[in-house]
Design a protein around this motif. Structure first.
Motif, PDB file in Angstrom:
ATOM      1  N   LEU A 330       0.820  -1.209   0.000  1.00  0.00           N
ATOM      2  CA  LEU A 330       0.000   0.000   0.000  1.00  0.00           C
ATOM      3  C   LEU A 330       0.856   1.262   0.000  1.00  0.00           C
ATOM      4  O   LEU A 330       0.539   2.257  -0.669  1.00  0.00           O
ATOM      5  CB  LEU A 330      -0.921   0.001   1.232  1.00  0.00           C
ATOM      6  CG  LEU A 330      -2.161  -0.889   1.157  1.00  0.00           C
ATOM      7  CD1 LEU A 330      -2.798  -1.035   2.536  1.00  0.00           C
ATOM      8  CD2 LEU A 330      -3.167  -0.302   0.163  1.00  0.00           C
ATOM      9  N   ASP A 331       1.967   1.215   0.737  1.00  0.00           N
ATOM     10  CA  ASP A 331       2.858   2.367   0.821  1.00  0.00           C
ATOM     11  C   ASP A 331       3.374   2.771  -0.552  1.00  0.00           C
ATOM     12  O   ASP A 331       3.481   3.967  -0.852  1.00  0.00           O
ATOM     13  CB  ASP A 331       4.040   2.046   1.748  1.00  0.00           C
ATOM     14  CG  ASP A 331       5.062   3.164   1.792  1.00  0.00           C
ATOM     15  OD1 ASP A 331       4.752   4.224   2.356  1.00  0.00           O
ATOM     16  OD2 ASP A 331       6.168   2.976   1.236  1.00  0.00           O
ATOM     17  N   LEU A 332       3.679   1.791  -1.395  1.00  0.00           N
ATOM     18  CA  LEU A 332       4.294   2.094  -2.685  1.00  0.00           C
ATOM     19  C   LEU A 332       3.275   2.287  -3.802  1.00  0.00           C
ATOM     20  O   LEU A 332       3.468   3.155  -4.662  1.00  0.00           O
ATOM     21  CB  LEU A 332       5.304   1.011  -3.054  1.00  0.00           C
ATOM     22  CG  LEU A 332       6.579   1.022  -2.199  1.00  0.00           C
ATOM     23  CD1 LEU A 332       7.489  -0.131  -2.551  1.00  0.00           C
ATOM     24  CD2 LEU A 332       7.331   2.340  -2.365  1.00  0.00           C
ATOM     25  N   VAL A 333       2.211   1.506  -3.825  1.00  0.00           N
ATOM     26  CA  VAL A 333       1.240   1.705  -4.909  1.00  0.00           C
ATOM     27  C   VAL A 333       0.481   3.018  -4.715  1.00  0.00           C
ATOM     28  O   VAL A 333      -0.074   3.576  -5.675  1.00  0.00           O
ATOM     29  CB  VAL A 333       0.248   0.519  -5.040  1.00  0.00           C
ATOM     30  CG1 VAL A 333       0.976  -0.754  -5.404  1.00  0.00           C
ATOM     31  CG2 VAL A 333      -0.598   0.349  -3.797  1.00  0.00           C
ATOM     32  N   GLY A 334       0.461   3.529  -3.494  1.00  0.00           N
ATOM     33  CA  GLY A 334      -0.262   4.763  -3.223  1.00  0.00           C
ATOM     34  C   GLY A 334       0.574   6.019  -3.338  1.00  0.00           C
ATOM     35  O   GLY A 334       0.070   7.129  -3.106  1.00  0.00           O
TER      36      GLY A 334
END
Length: 383
Positions: A330-334
């Motif tokens: 979630l940290d990176l796709v967001g």
């Protein structure tokens, strides 16, 4: 040099062991070395596999399919048969790739003939026992691993984790030998907008996995990512669990097995690469993702610990903590800016880790093993 290469698995079955051997054998051909290859047959009659590779003969031993995984072949035959093949070729050194069954015979045969052996530890087979419902076998399998590497002249481990693991089992003469990556094939320039549009037509962020679809890879753990908004999961590979995983991950795109330029285009077109397998001694696909400019989220055990630099080229997560896996993804796709920065750093990190560089290091280990064996034989002669 004259090098006998003994492969626990080989063409036409492609995996990490086969891939690295193809690179090594091609490099030895360019150097002008002489090579003889011993490998399991691809079928009992061996009517599928080529009789030579890079101009070097491939000696096939009869084999039987591994139960539950028919593409993997287990070589039959005896130590005496392998010893005859080695004696006929008279190598300076025996390179034993991921030894376990055929490799164990080869190490014994080389020892009996006084030929130095370099055993490349590549597969954490004892860890597979629990994954395949046989936890009571793990210690017996470790005993086999210890026997192989104790008798080998030299052992090469692909990661710091594997090196420490073998030292912890009391195995001596272990050195670090990592894997190269083809930074010409795997590059951000292979980005394929048309493929992305076919897989993620609404501009979803693409989360990818590349590897065997087998129990030890723990691909089912990716189910925790299935409902992340505005993402599409892509699974590249084949294996015995394909149908079960398709049922478990109904929204994912399963591409089947890919290699060469097709795989390079797919890898470069991902937004994020994930690898949940806890039994990786190295994990070549992480390097290929990094070379493609793609950040990685991988489990924090084994080879990935050397390859993924947290908060720079990706994230690792605690084994078994799938909530951490989800939060790292979630940290990176967001965050497009962070993800792209991680991807650039990842690509920079693998420059220089080419196969020619790593293969030259390997031939240095061949020479070291030959010197160790010469000294050992001299001591025995004086005694």
């Amino acid at each position: 040099m004259r090098i006998a290469v003994v492969a626990e698995s080989f063409l036409p079955h492609m995996n990490g062991v086969t891939h690295s051997l193809l690179q090594v054998i091609a490099h030895l051909r360019r150097r002008g070395d002489d090579v003889s290859i011993i490998a399991p047959a691809s079928s009992w009659l061996d009517d599928e596999a080529p009789p030579a590779l890079e101009g070097f003969p491939v000696h096939r031993l009869p084999s039987i399919p591994l139960r539950g995984y028919p593409n993997v072949r287990v070589a039959a035959g005896t130590v005496a048969r392998v010893r005859r093949l080695l004696a006929d070729f008279a190598p300076d050194v025996v390179h034993v790739a991921s030894p376990f069954i055929l490799g164990w015979r080869a190490v014994q045969a080389a020892h009996q003939l006084g030929i130095p052996s370099v055993s490349v530890y590549q597969t954490e087979i004892p860890a597979y026992a629990a994954r395949y419902g046989l936890p009571w076998l793990e210690q017996l399998l470790w005993q086999r691993v210890e026997n192989i590497h104790d008798l080998s002249t030299l052992t090469l481990a692909p990661s710091s984790f594997a090196l420490e693991q073998l030292h912890g089992r009391g195995i001596r003469r272990v050195h670090l030998w990592r894997r190269g990556v083809d930074t010409t094939r795997f590059t951000p320039g292979k980005y394929d907008a048309a493929w992305r549009a076919s897989v993620a037509p609404h501009g979803e962020r693409i989360i990818g996995y590349v590897g065997r679809l087998a129990a030890e890879k723990q691909v089912e753990d990716l189910a925790v990512l299935a409902d992340i908004p505005n993402t599409r999961l892509v699974v590249v590979g084949s294996g015995p669990l394909k149908q079960a995983l398709q049922a478990r991950l109904p929204g994912a795109c399963f591409t089947g097995f890919q290699t060469g330029e097709q795989l390079a285009r797919t890898m470069a077109s991902l937004d994020l690469f994930v690898h949940p397998g806890e039994s990786e001694t190295f994990c070549q696909t992480i390097q290929e993702a990094h070379a493609s400019g793609v950040p990685v989220v991988a489990v924090g055990r084994g080879g990935p610990l050397d390859l993924v630099v947290p908060s720079r080229t990706g994230w690792t997560y605690t084994p078994g903590r799938l909530d951490e896996l989800r939060s790292r993804v979630l940290d990176l796709v967001g965050d497009d800016t962070k993800r792209r920065a991680f991807g650039r750093a990842a690509c920079e990190a693998v420059q220089g880790r080419t196969w020619p560089v790593l293969c030259e290091q390997l031939t240095g280990y061949y020479a070291k093993a030959a010197e160790i064996k010469r000294r050992s034989l001299n001591v025995q002669a004086h005694d």
